[in-house]
Structures are given as C-alpha cells and as structure tokens.
Design an enzyme around this catalytic site. Structure first.
Site, PDB file in Angstrom:
ATOM      1  N   HIS A  78       1.050  -1.728   0.184  1.00 13.40           N
ATOM      2  CA  HIS A  78       0.125  -0.336   0.589  1.00 13.40           C
ATOM      3  C   HIS A  78       0.844   1.155   0.033  1.00 13.40           C
ATOM      4  O   HIS A  78       1.951   1.373   0.527  1.00 13.40           O
ATOM      5  CB  HIS A  78      -1.204  -0.073   1.441  1.00 13.40           C
ATOM      6  N   ASP A 182       5.887   2.569   7.369  1.00 19.95           N
ATOM      7  CA  ASP A 182       4.557   1.702   6.836  1.00 19.95           C
ATOM      8  C   ASP A 182       3.789   2.382   6.001  1.00 19.95           C
ATOM      9  O   ASP A 182       3.401   4.124   6.671  1.00 19.95           O
ATOM     10  CB  ASP A 182       3.690   1.748   8.539  1.00 19.95           C
ATOM     11  N   GLU A 211      -5.476   2.176   1.712  1.00 20.52           N
ATOM     12  CA  GLU A 211      -5.109   0.542   2.992  1.00 20.52           C
ATOM     13  C   GLU A 211      -5.726   1.397   4.485  1.00 20.52           C
ATOM     14  O   GLU A 211      -5.843  -0.520   4.971  1.00 20.52           O
ATOM     15  CB  GLU A 211      -4.111   0.002   2.669  1.00 20.52           C
ATOM     16  N   GLU A 212      -5.645   1.577   5.115  1.00 22.11           N
ATOM     17  CA  GLU A 212      -4.975   2.179   5.811  1.00 22.11           C
ATOM     18  C   GLU A 212      -6.788   2.768   6.575  1.00 22.11           C
ATOM     19  O   GLU A 212      -6.802   2.754   8.030  1.00 22.11           O
ATOM     20  CB  GLU A 212      -4.656   3.314   5.809  1.00 22.11           C
ATOM     21  N   ASP A 234       4.015  -5.594   3.683  1.00 22.60           N
ATOM     22  CA  ASP A 234       3.795  -4.261   4.505  1.00 22.60           C
ATOM     23  C   ASP A 234       4.992  -3.641   5.744  1.00 22.60           C
ATOM     24  O   ASP A 234       5.974  -4.531   5.759  1.00 22.60           O
ATOM     25  CB  ASP A 234       2.013  -4.833   5.459  1.00 22.60           C
ATOM     26  N   HIS A 325       2.541   3.987  12.678  1.00 20.27           N
ATOM     27  CA  HIS A 325       1.568   5.487  12.914  1.00 20.27           C
ATOM     28  C   HIS A 325       1.911   6.580  13.727  1.00 20.27           C
ATOM     29  O   HIS A 325       0.596   7.177  15.352  1.00 20.27           O
ATOM     30  CB  HIS A 325       0.392   4.705  13.026  1.00 20.27           C
TER      31      HIS A 325
END
Ligand SMILES: [Zn+2]
Length: 359
Positions: A78, A182, A211-212, A234, A325
């Site tokens: 992604h 990520d 994707e998130e 990923d 994140h």
C-alpha cells in the site's frame, strides 16, 4: 549441510535507501496518494509489460515471465499512510482536523506537520505546561480540542487537505528513522521485485491506495488482476521495548533484527498454510532470518485480497518497525534486506504444485 544459494540475491544499497528516502518524505495520506504514485510510476515503467492506474488510483503492474505453467502472483504494497484531514477553518490560521487511519491522539500534541500538496508547515498545538492544572496533565486531550495552527503563514489551505507529521527521513547506523515506513518499506521492496522479477512467474504488482482505512484499493486491485495467489508486503509494529514494569512486554509481537515477519493470522486474514510453509521452508533452506508474527490484531491488504472472486490464497510478510503510525518509526536495514531476500527466493521457487498440496 551448506545452505543452497538463491540464483540472484537482491541487495539493499545506497540507491535503494535513497529511493526509500524519497518515498518516506513524500506525503500520501489515504485517498491522496498522488505523490507516491508518481515515484512508483517513474520507477516501474521501464521494467513492466503493462502499467495501469485504475479508477481508485492503484498502480497495477504486469511483468510476464517465460515458459509453461506460470503462476500469476499478486504482490501488494500500500502506498498510503495515516495522517490528518482538515475539516473546518477556525480563523486566525487555526484548522480543525480529523485523523485518517488508526492514530493515538496521545501522540499528536506538540508535533509539527506538513499540510497539503505543497507541504506547508503547521503545528498541532496545546496549552503549555505552565498553564495546565495538575489533574489536566493526567487526562488525554480530546481530538476535537486540538487544532492545526499555521501561525497565519499559509493562505492556500482547503477543507479536505491532508496533513502528515513533518519528519525528514534519516539513517542512523543500522537503522532508519522516518515517518510512513509503514508502508514505504513495502513499496520500495515491491519496486525492487518488479525490477528483478524471476522468470518462472507472472508478477502482478499492486501498489494500492486506501489500505489504512480498510484495504479498499486492494479489493478492486485483486479483482482486476485475478491472481492464483497473493502476498501482501507491509510493515508491522515491533513491540520489543525493554520492560518498564512487570506486566509489560511479556508478549513480543515482532522484534527489530529478527528478520521478516511472516503472518499466521491477524484481524482480517488467516494466512494460507501452504504459503506460510513455502516461506518458512525457503527461509530455512537459504538461512535467511525470519520471525513468525504473533497472531492477533492488525491487518494488511491480504484481508481484502483473499476474499476476492472465488478466494485467493494469501499471506503477508512485513518488515518490523517500532512506533508505527506516529511521527517517527524506526526500522533496521538488515530486516529490510532479509525481507527482500526471502520474497525473491520464495518467488523464484514457486511452482503450480504448491497449490495442489494439502493444506
Ligand atoms: Zn501498513
């Protein structure tokens, strides 16, 4: 017994790290992936038989192999990252905002951000400690009490503009420090695999969007590519901090330095056992370090892919990264290298026999 060698082992060198730096410093919050898409297109076009940007913005790449009985193998990475979206102007250069993707509000206060496609500067501010009451410091500030403050410096902002943490990529010794590792680690890995695809398979690369916020790009990408099997590439959270109290860290999720994390189960997917076995057997045969990711929460594009059409056998392989994140994550170059080596070797050894094996 000396381990057998993969015919070609791909290396992470300075040009791969420079590409990762460009990818990490680019801003691509879900639904606004254009900046990363542009870099991906520039990188893959010279090596592909076909490149398409689909209706949602996925980059779908086909690189055909040679010979009979080739498997159609989808590799997904992604392009999007978690971040913020401006939701209302509050005057005086302040903006209300919402989070896009899974974020911990406790990690937002005091962070610098880049806003919009021009990366205009802003700050997520809060009351200084001098003014805060004692019990106030024990509470989490609610998201709707936070603002992005531009200091009146930016005139060109629009509602819907995305923002990201303002973190420049850096390499420190064996480690990489950056935002959006990520999943720019996955994107950079997939770019290498497109450039050097083994000839025994048809490689179908999907650089996916959104994707998130729930694997939305992967869902339509997998339908269009119609593969025999799929691997999502990923980055997964490493939970390997030193214990600070008794109950902390009894269960490692993944650790830095342990090699690629192979998924057995996450919140969205039970990995295909034949693919897990293939990855493990390959890693052991070539003495490539690997780790099994602790089954549990989280998810990857595999969650959307494996439910497409009549079902697509899927597995995920991730480079572990600490502090996913948040404003800055840390990953090891050696884990990235081992992930690339494992994926390449696993692809090189894929034959249709695998899918007729018992589960
Ligand atoms: Zn991810």
């Amino acid at each position: 017994m000396t381990p057998e060698k993969s015919k070609s082992s791909l290396r992470i060198g300075s040009s791969q790290i420079r590409l990762l730096e460009r990818l990490c410093n680019a801003c691509a919050v879900s639904g606004d992936e254009g900046e990363v898409r542009k870099i991906v297109l520039e990188q893959v076009k010279p090596h592909a038989d076909e490149v398409k940007v689909d209706a949602l913005g996925n980059v779908l790449v086909t690189r055909l192999g040679a010979g009979e009985g080739r498997l159609r193998v989808m590799l997904a990475a992604h392009m999007d990252e978690v971040g913020f979206m401006l939701t209302a102007e509050d005057g005086e250069g302040f903006y209300r905002f919402d989070t896009v993707g899974g974020m911990d509000v406790r990690a937002l206060v005091g962070k610098a951000v880049w806003i919009g496609r021009e990366h205009l500067p802003g700050v997520i501010g809060a009351k200084p400690i001098h003014m805060a009451e004692k019990d106030e410091l024990k509470r989490v500030i609610a998201l709707d009490a936070l603002r992005i403050d531009t200091g009146l410096g930016n005139k060109k902002l629009k509602i819907g503009d995305r923002a990201v943490f303002a973190t420049n990529f850096a390499r420190h010794g064996p480690s990489l420090h950056a935002k959006a590792l990520d999943n720019r680690l996955g994107v950079a890995t997939l770019v290498e695999l497109v450039k050097h695809a083994p000839a025994n398979i048809d490689l179908l690369a999907a650089f996916t969007v959104q994707e998130e916020i729930g694997g939305r790009g992967a869902r339509v990408g997998a339908f269009a590519l119609d593969p025999h099997l799929a691997i999502a590439i990923d980055s997964t959270p490493a939970y390997d901090l030193p214990p600070a109290e008794e109950r902390e860290n009894l269960r490692y999720n993944t650790r830095l330095g342990g090699g690629p994390a192979i998924y057995v189960a996450d919140a969205g997917t039970l990995s295909d056992p034949r693919l897990i076995r293939h990855l493990v057997t390959t890693a052991e045969a070539l003495s490539i370090p690997y780790q099994m990711r602790q089954p549990g929460g989280g998810g990857t594009d595999a969650g959307a892919i494996h439910q497409q059409r009549a079902g697509i056998p899927s597995v995920s392989v991730s480079v572990p990264g600490r502090y996913a994140h948040t404003a800055v994550s840390i990953a090891r170059i050696s884990d990235w290298q081992d992930t690339l080596s494992l994926l390449y070797a696993a692809l090189e050894r894929l034959t249709p026999v695998l899918l007729s094996e018992e589960r």
